[in-house]
Write a protein that holds these residues in place. Structure first.
Motif, PDB file in Angstrom:
ATOM      1  N   UNK A   1       0.787  -1.234   0.000  1.00  0.00           N
ATOM      2  CA  UNK A   1       0.000   0.000   0.000  1.00  0.00           C
ATOM      3  C   UNK A   1       0.819   1.284   0.000  1.00  0.00           C
ATOM      4  N   UNK A   2       2.148   1.189   0.099  1.00  0.00           N
ATOM      5  CA  UNK A   2       2.983   2.398   0.028  1.00  0.00           C
ATOM      6  C   UNK A   2       3.971   2.203  -1.118  1.00  0.00           C
ATOM      7  N   UNK A   3       4.509   3.303  -1.644  1.00  0.00           N
ATOM      8  CA  UNK A   3       5.548   3.138  -2.676  1.00  0.00           C
ATOM      9  C   UNK A   3       6.722   2.306  -2.155  1.00  0.00           C
ATOM     10  N   UNK A   4       7.065   2.436  -0.860  1.00  0.00           N
ATOM     11  CA  UNK A   4       8.138   1.606  -0.284  1.00  0.00           C
ATOM     12  C   UNK A   4       7.796   0.119  -0.409  1.00  0.00           C
ATOM     13  N   UNK A   5       6.623  -0.272   0.115  1.00  0.00           N
ATOM     14  CA  UNK A   5       6.310  -1.709   0.115  1.00  0.00           C
ATOM     15  C   UNK A   5       6.091  -2.217  -1.306  1.00  0.00           C
ATOM     16  N   UNK A   6       5.592  -1.344  -2.203  1.00  0.00           N
ATOM     17  CA  UNK A   6       5.429  -1.767  -3.607  1.00  0.00           C
ATOM     18  C   UNK A   6       6.790  -2.010  -4.254  1.00  0.00           C
ATOM     19  N   UNK A   7       7.787  -1.180  -3.897  1.00  0.00           N
ATOM     20  CA  UNK A   7       9.124  -1.381  -4.481  1.00  0.00           C
ATOM     21  C   UNK A   7       9.754  -2.666  -3.940  1.00  0.00           C
ATOM     22  N   UNK A   8       9.513  -2.981  -2.663  1.00  0.00           N
ATOM     23  CA  UNK A   8      10.057  -4.213  -2.094  1.00  0.00           C
ATOM     24  C   UNK A   8       9.358  -5.436  -2.716  1.00  0.00           C
ATOM     25  N   UNK A   9       8.031  -5.340  -2.891  1.00  0.00           N
ATOM     26  CA  UNK A   9       7.289  -6.451  -3.499  1.00  0.00           C
ATOM     27  C   UNK A   9       7.747  -6.671  -4.936  1.00  0.00           C
ATOM     28  N   UNK A  10       8.023  -5.569  -5.647  1.00  0.00           N
ATOM     29  CA  UNK A  10       8.498  -5.690  -7.033  1.00  0.00           C
ATOM     30  C   UNK A  10       9.823  -6.443  -7.069  1.00  0.00           C
ATOM     31  N   UNK A  11      10.710  -6.098  -6.147  1.00  0.00           N
ATOM     32  CA  UNK A  11      12.005  -6.790  -6.085  1.00  0.00           C
ATOM     33  C   UNK A  11      11.806  -8.269  -5.759  1.00  0.00           C
ATOM     34  N   UNK A  12      10.880  -8.567  -4.850  1.00  0.00           N
ATOM     35  CA  UNK A  12      10.610  -9.969  -4.495  1.00  0.00           C
ATOM     36  C   UNK A  12      10.108 -10.739  -5.720  1.00  0.00           C
ATOM     37  N   UNK A  13       9.288 -10.082  -6.533  1.00  0.00           N
ATOM     38  CA  UNK A  13       8.770 -10.755  -7.739  1.00  0.00           C
ATOM     39  C   UNK A  13       9.888 -10.983  -8.756  1.00  0.00           C
ATOM     40  N   UNK A  14      10.818 -10.028  -8.836  1.00  0.00           N
ATOM     41  CA  UNK A  14      11.965 -10.242  -9.732  1.00  0.00           C
ATOM     42  C   UNK A  14      12.789 -11.451  -9.261  1.00  0.00           C
ATOM     43  N   UNK A  15      12.953 -11.576  -7.951  1.00  0.00           N
ATOM     44  CA  UNK A  15      13.688 -12.730  -7.410  1.00  0.00           C
ATOM     45  C   UNK A  15      12.991 -14.028  -7.819  1.00  0.00           C
ATOM     46  N   UNK A  16      11.678 -14.057  -7.655  1.00  0.00           N
ATOM     47  CA  UNK A  16      10.918 -15.246  -8.053  1.00  0.00           C
ATOM     48  C   UNK A  16      11.147 -15.553  -9.541  1.00  0.00           C
ATOM     49  N   UNK A  17      11.036 -14.508 -10.365  1.00  0.00           N
ATOM     50  CA  UNK A  17      11.175 -14.708 -11.811  1.00  0.00           C
ATOM     51  C   UNK A  17      12.578 -15.199 -12.174  1.00  0.00           C
ATOM     52  N   UNK A  18      13.604 -14.692 -11.496  1.00  0.00           N
ATOM     53  CA  UNK A  18      14.975 -15.131 -11.802  1.00  0.00           C
ATOM     54  C   UNK A  18      15.208 -16.566 -11.361  1.00  0.00           C
ATOM     55  N   UNK A  19      14.495 -17.018 -10.333  1.00  0.00           N
ATOM     56  CA  UNK A  19      14.578 -18.428  -9.947  1.00  0.00           C
ATOM     57  C   UNK A  19      13.851 -19.288 -10.984  1.00  0.00           C
ATOM     58  N   UNK A  20      12.631 -18.874 -11.325  1.00  0.00           N
ATOM     59  CA  UNK A  20      11.810 -19.676 -12.249  1.00  0.00           C
ATOM     60  C   UNK A  20      12.405 -19.705 -13.660  1.00  0.00           C
ATOM     61  N   UNK A  21      12.877 -18.546 -14.117  1.00  0.00           N
ATOM     62  CA  UNK A  21      13.325 -18.447 -15.508  1.00  0.00           C
ATOM     63  C   UNK A  21      14.748 -18.951 -15.707  1.00  0.00           C
ATOM     64  N   UNK A  22      15.639 -18.509 -14.818  1.00  0.00           N
ATOM     65  CA  UNK A  22      17.066 -18.810 -15.020  1.00  0.00           C
ATOM     66  C   UNK A  22      17.632 -19.796 -14.001  1.00  0.00           C
ATOM     67  N   UNK A  23      16.810 -20.182 -13.011  1.00  0.00           N
ATOM     68  CA  UNK A  23      17.319 -21.081 -11.969  1.00  0.00           C
ATOM     69  C   UNK A  23      18.311 -20.411 -11.033  1.00  0.00           C
ATOM     70  N   UNK A  24      18.260 -19.077 -10.929  1.00  0.00           N
ATOM     71  CA  UNK A  24      19.169 -18.398  -9.986  1.00  0.00           C
ATOM     72  C   UNK A  24      18.848 -18.879  -8.566  1.00  0.00           C
TER      73      UNK A  24
END
Ligand SMILES: NC(=O)c1ccc[n+]([C@@H]2O[C@H](COP(=O)([O-])OP(=O)(O)OC[C@H]3O[C@@H](n4cnc5c(N)ncnc54)[C@H](O)[C@@H]3O)[C@@H](O)[C@H]2O)c1
Length: 326
Positions: A145-168
């Protein structure tokens, strides 16, 4: 183990660096930090001369520099504490939050991918949004609900995607509010304690009934070391203490410890988008053997004593803001 700790000159990162150097006597740590207003190497004074610790000034958005450091020191893993962390600042101006918290995390993921190393991303319970009832498990949807928490959630989603896509090999965490020595004075508990030490009023948002869990910084550091060594790749873990109280109760407890009465509380207009409650389900990390070791009462007494005895550290940079983002 050669570990890169980004944001290691901040509140939680600096505690983690010192904790790991003490707990793992054959590890080497490289602290990488931009030294924003929230970062300073005085927190690391005890270990600046250690031959197992190196401080590097740098920006996590600067991919070539991060890569140079990883390659030069043959780093085995990254723990990312680096972030813009003050919710009220994100409401004023979100740009640095987008840059560091999202683009910076992306840069680190790219480097982790290229060098095939583990990355642990430090995130927050705020990504789940307000939890009116019960507790949020790691499977709870993201509703920041804040730009701070949205930026942290966005980073968390990138982490998920890098695990799923590239196996990081990436692991994520969501911690409740953390407190302890060397927390910047803009944050909720330091604001209360340092205002009272200066005999000033303590501002309290809205009706003061917003509730959060609070945890001592060492309990958090122990959780991160455990996850670095034992967590399954691609997983996310909640780190919560269960010590939930309202902001009003928190101020009242500190007033009692400091021998002052409730006339020091000034109610101020509520923060925009203010989450009512955060609460975490911590079964997954507890199954690995972690549990908090410090009670809220003893932590509060210790923090009050620390700010009382270390006034020169916080006085120069003392902010006039308040916040309950820890
Ligand atoms: N404090 C809490 O209660 C809490 C709770 C849950 C999660 N977190 C998360 O934990 C992490 C650490 O929080 P904190 O309270 O120690 O923060 P902090 O603000 O005290 O420290 C942040 C550090 O990051 C550094 N930094 C900022 N931008 C940078 C960049 N572009 N490149 C390199 N370094 C940069 C700063 O100089 C500072 O040393 C953050 O990711 C935060 O989102 C904090």
């Amino acid at each position: 183990m050669k570990l890169l700790v980004t944001g290691g000159a901040g509140f939680m990162g600096s505690y983690f660096v010192k904790y790991v150097l003490h707990e793992r006597t054959d590890w080497e740590i490289f602290t990488y930090d931009k030294l924003t207003y929230a970062g300073d190497t005085s927190k690391l004074a005890d270990i600046m001369e250690s031959d197992r610790h190196t401080f590097i000034e740098g920006d996590i958005v600067d991919g070539p520099h991060v890569e140079e450091v990883i390659a030069y020191y043959s780093v085995d893993a990254i723990v990312n504490f680096a972030a813009e962390t003050h919710v009220d600042n994100s409401i004023e101006k979100a740009d640095p939050f987008i840059r560091t918290n999202i683009t910076g995390t992306h840069t680190l993921l790219e480097v982790a991918r290229k060098y095939g190393i583990r990355m642990l991303q430090i995130s927050t319970d705020e990504v789940y949004g307000s939890i009116e009832e019960g507790r949020a498990a790691e499977t709870h949807c993201f509703e920041p609900n804040s730009p701070y928490s949205a930026s942290k959630a966005s980073a968390d989603l990138l982490c998920r995607a890098y695990y799923q896509t590239y196996g990081v090999d990436v692991v994520g965490t969501h911690a409740c509010n953390v407190i302890g020595p060397y927390q910047y004075s803009e944050k909720f508990l330091p604001t209360i304690v340092t205002n009272l030490l200066q005999d000033k009023q303590v501002p309290l948002y809205g009706d003061g009934m917003n509730a959060r869990e609070w945890m001592y910084v060492e309990d958090h550091a122990r959780a991160i070391l455990l996850l670095l060594e034992q967590a399954a790749s691609g997983e996310r873990y909640n780190i919560g203490s269960g010590a939930e109280i309202s902001n009003r109760e928190m101020i009242t407890k500190v007033l009692e410890i400091m021998g002052k009465d409730t006339s020091y509380i000034t109610y101020v207009e509520d923060r925009k988008g203010h989450d009512r409650r955060y609460a975490l389900d911590t079964r997954n990390i507890r199954a690995l053997g972690w549990e908090p070791q410090y009670s809220l009462e003893e932590t509060l007494r210790y923090v009050v004593r620390w700010y009382t005895e270390n006034q020169s550290w916080w006085q120069e940079t003392k902010s006039t803001q308040t916040n309950d983002n820890a």
